[in-house]
Design a protein around this motif. Sequence first.
Motif, PDB file in Angstrom:
ATOM      1  N   THR A   1       0.915  -1.348  -0.313  1.00 54.62           N
ATOM      2  CA  THR A   1       0.344   0.323  -0.079  1.00 54.62           C
ATOM      3  C   THR A   1       0.964   1.077  -0.358  1.00 54.62           C
ATOM      4  O   THR A   1       0.446   2.031   0.024  1.00 54.62           O
ATOM      5  CB  THR A   1      -1.252   0.040   1.207  1.00 54.62           C
TER       6      THR A   1
ATOM      7  N   ILE B   1       2.697   2.424   1.441  1.00 59.77           N
ATOM      8  CA  ILE B   1       3.343   4.132   2.739  1.00 59.77           C
ATOM      9  C   ILE B   1       4.460   4.072   3.425  1.00 59.77           C
ATOM     10  O   ILE B   1       5.723   2.985   3.386  1.00 59.77           O
ATOM     11  CB  ILE B   1       2.537   3.512   3.944  1.00 59.77           C
TER      12      ILE B   1
ATOM     13  N   ARG C   1       7.818   5.592   5.516  1.00 65.59           N
ATOM     14  CA  ARG C   1       7.337   6.356   7.367  1.00 65.59           C
ATOM     15  C   ARG C   1       8.910   5.863   8.530  1.00 65.59           C
ATOM     16  O   ARG C   1       9.302   4.983   8.276  1.00 65.59           O
ATOM     17  CB  ARG C   1       5.888   6.325   7.820  1.00 65.59           C
TER      18      ARG C   1
ATOM     19  N   TYR D   1       9.153   4.752  13.905  1.00 59.51           N
ATOM     20  CA  TYR D   1       9.367   2.700  14.514  1.00 59.51           C
ATOM     21  C   TYR D   1       9.685   3.695  16.124  1.00 59.51           C
ATOM     22  O   TYR D   1       9.641   3.900  16.606  1.00 59.51           O
ATOM     23  CB  TYR D   1      10.400   2.315  13.917  1.00 59.51           C
TER      24      TYR D   1
ATOM     25  N   LEU E   1      -1.803 -10.827   3.203  1.00 60.88           N
ATOM     26  CA  LEU E   1      -1.753  -9.799   3.621  1.00 60.88           C
ATOM     27  C   LEU E   1      -3.195  -9.005   2.616  1.00 60.88           C
ATOM     28  O   LEU E   1      -2.243  -8.828   0.970  1.00 60.88           O
ATOM     29  CB  LEU E   1      -0.392  -8.453   3.672  1.00 60.88           C
TER      30      LEU E   1
ATOM     31  N   TYR F   1      -5.533   1.020   7.234  1.00 63.94           N
ATOM     32  CA  TYR F   1      -5.220   1.860   7.132  1.00 63.94           C
ATOM     33  C   TYR F   1      -6.170   2.759   6.033  1.00 63.94           C
ATOM     34  O   TYR F   1      -5.922   1.805   5.799  1.00 63.94           O
ATOM     35  CB  TYR F   1      -3.025   1.984   7.337  1.00 63.94           C
TER      36      TYR F   1
ATOM     37  N   THR G   1       5.195  -6.774   6.699  1.00 65.36           N
ATOM     38  CA  THR G   1       4.426  -5.815   5.954  1.00 65.36           C
ATOM     39  C   THR G   1       4.932  -4.511   6.176  1.00 65.36           C
ATOM     40  O   THR G   1       4.881  -3.372   5.911  1.00 65.36           O
ATOM     41  CB  THR G   1       3.004  -5.621   7.033  1.00 65.36           C
ATOM     42  N   TYR G   2       6.133  -4.614   5.919  1.00 63.90           N
ATOM     43  CA  TYR G   2       7.393  -2.658   6.204  1.00 63.90           C
ATOM     44  C   TYR G   2       8.423  -3.112   5.383  1.00 63.90           C
ATOM     45  O   TYR G   2       8.989  -2.061   5.719  1.00 63.90           O
ATOM     46  CB  TYR G   2       7.535  -3.220   7.652  1.00 63.90           C
TER      47      TYR G   2
ATOM     48  N   LYS H   1       8.939   0.217   2.433  1.00 64.80           N
ATOM     49  CA  LYS H   1       9.770   1.675   2.850  1.00 64.80           C
ATOM     50  C   LYS H   1      10.804   1.219   2.812  1.00 64.80           C
ATOM     51  O   LYS H   1      11.282   2.608   2.975  1.00 64.80           O
ATOM     52  CB  LYS H   1       9.054   1.999   4.723  1.00 64.80           C
TER      53      LYS H   1
ATOM     54  N   ALA I   1       4.609  -1.651  14.042  1.00 63.72           N
ATOM     55  CA  ALA I   1       4.938  -2.854  12.587  1.00 63.72           C
ATOM     56  C   ALA I   1       3.007  -2.299  12.215  1.00 63.72           C
ATOM     57  O   ALA I   1       2.339  -2.763  11.738  1.00 63.72           O
ATOM     58  CB  ALA I   1       5.471  -3.970  12.893  1.00 63.72           C
ATOM     59  N   ALA I   2       2.916  -0.892  12.098  1.00 60.76           N
ATOM     60  CA  ALA I   2       1.534  -0.914  11.578  1.00 60.76           C
ATOM     61  C   ALA I   2       0.138  -1.461  12.197  1.00 60.76           C
ATOM     62  O   ALA I   2       0.770  -0.942  13.550  1.00 60.76           O
ATOM     63  CB  ALA I   2       1.400  -0.809   9.722  1.00 60.76           C
TER      64      ALA I   2
END
Length: 404
Positions: free
Chosen positions: A64, A66, A68, A71, A246, A270, A354-355, A358, A400-401
């Motif tokens: 998705t 995102i 950022r 953390y 996911l 989100y 899931t990160y 980024k 982690a979101a």
Amino acid sequence: MLQLFRTERMWRTPPSLSDRYDVVIIGGGVHGLAAAYYLGKRGVKNVAVLEKSYVGAGASGRNTAIIRSNYRTPEGVAFYDESVKLYEGLSVELGYNVLFSQQGHLTLAHTDSAVNGLRVRAEVNQLCGVSSRVIWREEIQKLVPAMDCSDRPRYPVIAALYHPPGGIIRHDAVVWGYARGASRLGVDIHQFTEVTGIDTAGGAVTGVRTSRGDIKTGTVLNATAGFCSTIAKMVGMTLPITTHPLQAFVTEPLTAFLDKVIVSSNLHVYVSQTDRGECVIGSEIDPYTSYSHRSTLPFLEATAHHTLELFPCLRDVRVLRQWAGICDMTPDYSPIMGEVPALKGFFLDVGWGTYGFKAGPVSGYRMAEAIATRQTPELLKPFSITRFHEGRLVGEKAAAAVSH
Ligand code: PYC
């Protein structure tokens, strides 16, 4: 004369697979391609990227988008902060517009314990020099007028972690930009080339077997997402990873109404709005392990329900498409990076949960450094595979979101 068709292709397609490469990168997503690009920039020659499907077909095309760096651990914040900085300069670096919109990122809290979690993150972020602070309902409502900040929802919004540098990006542009850049630096990108085995001798990597022939090499980077355990098994290694789907979906395009990324750690949802007007909406990982890319109705129902708690204005909006990706989750929700001590020349850039998207630029940059210099960069040291038996976990679950 008006040029109607581009004559220059995005990247070269080498006519055949060479039987020898100095570095073989498995995985043609943002991580593998970024590593190839930065190796090329360091002057490392004779590098191949092997992708079993097309470039960006895996998690790089199924996220998705995102970006950022807010953390929870100092190690995580420093790492993702470098990624945000690389993303900020990426359009210029690659000569290709990756449409990075640093619109700001809000993590919402709807319970007292979630507020405490945000406070800890804000402290750590600020100590690491990252812009991030706890804000309350009135300010949240000003930043996001379309969101319901009243007492009406079952779990009203109490506070948010506001992270101004966060935002969204065009994920396919990032992948294509790195592929184009790597190709121009001489990297061979082989699509539709599946790795079927890895050869080792005397505690070192010696080659890679593929669906299109065998390659001799002393250096292999496992930069796969979803299939990192399968690749690791080829050298007899079991990774501490479980793989989960996911899911996400996209609505029909709407007039611009949301210019912040909204994440709710309690509602597990989100929402962001792209420059095309579509809302991109996702949730936490599915609670079962699977390699399935199937979209499910229960996910759509639950995620739409939670989204409407925050944005009742989306009530009559239609969903355009839905998809799933697969995520490799480690026990501490942090990635695994660096050379495997017991197998010379075998490098890992895996466990991206899931990160991963980024982190593409910083992982590529630092993994290229590790491969070119055979020294582990300071930034990567906390994420070594040895942390699991040394008991040095980097606990990022709370940041982690929505994956907790
Ligand atoms: O870590 O920001 C994140 C994220 C968003 C969606 C999944 N993970």
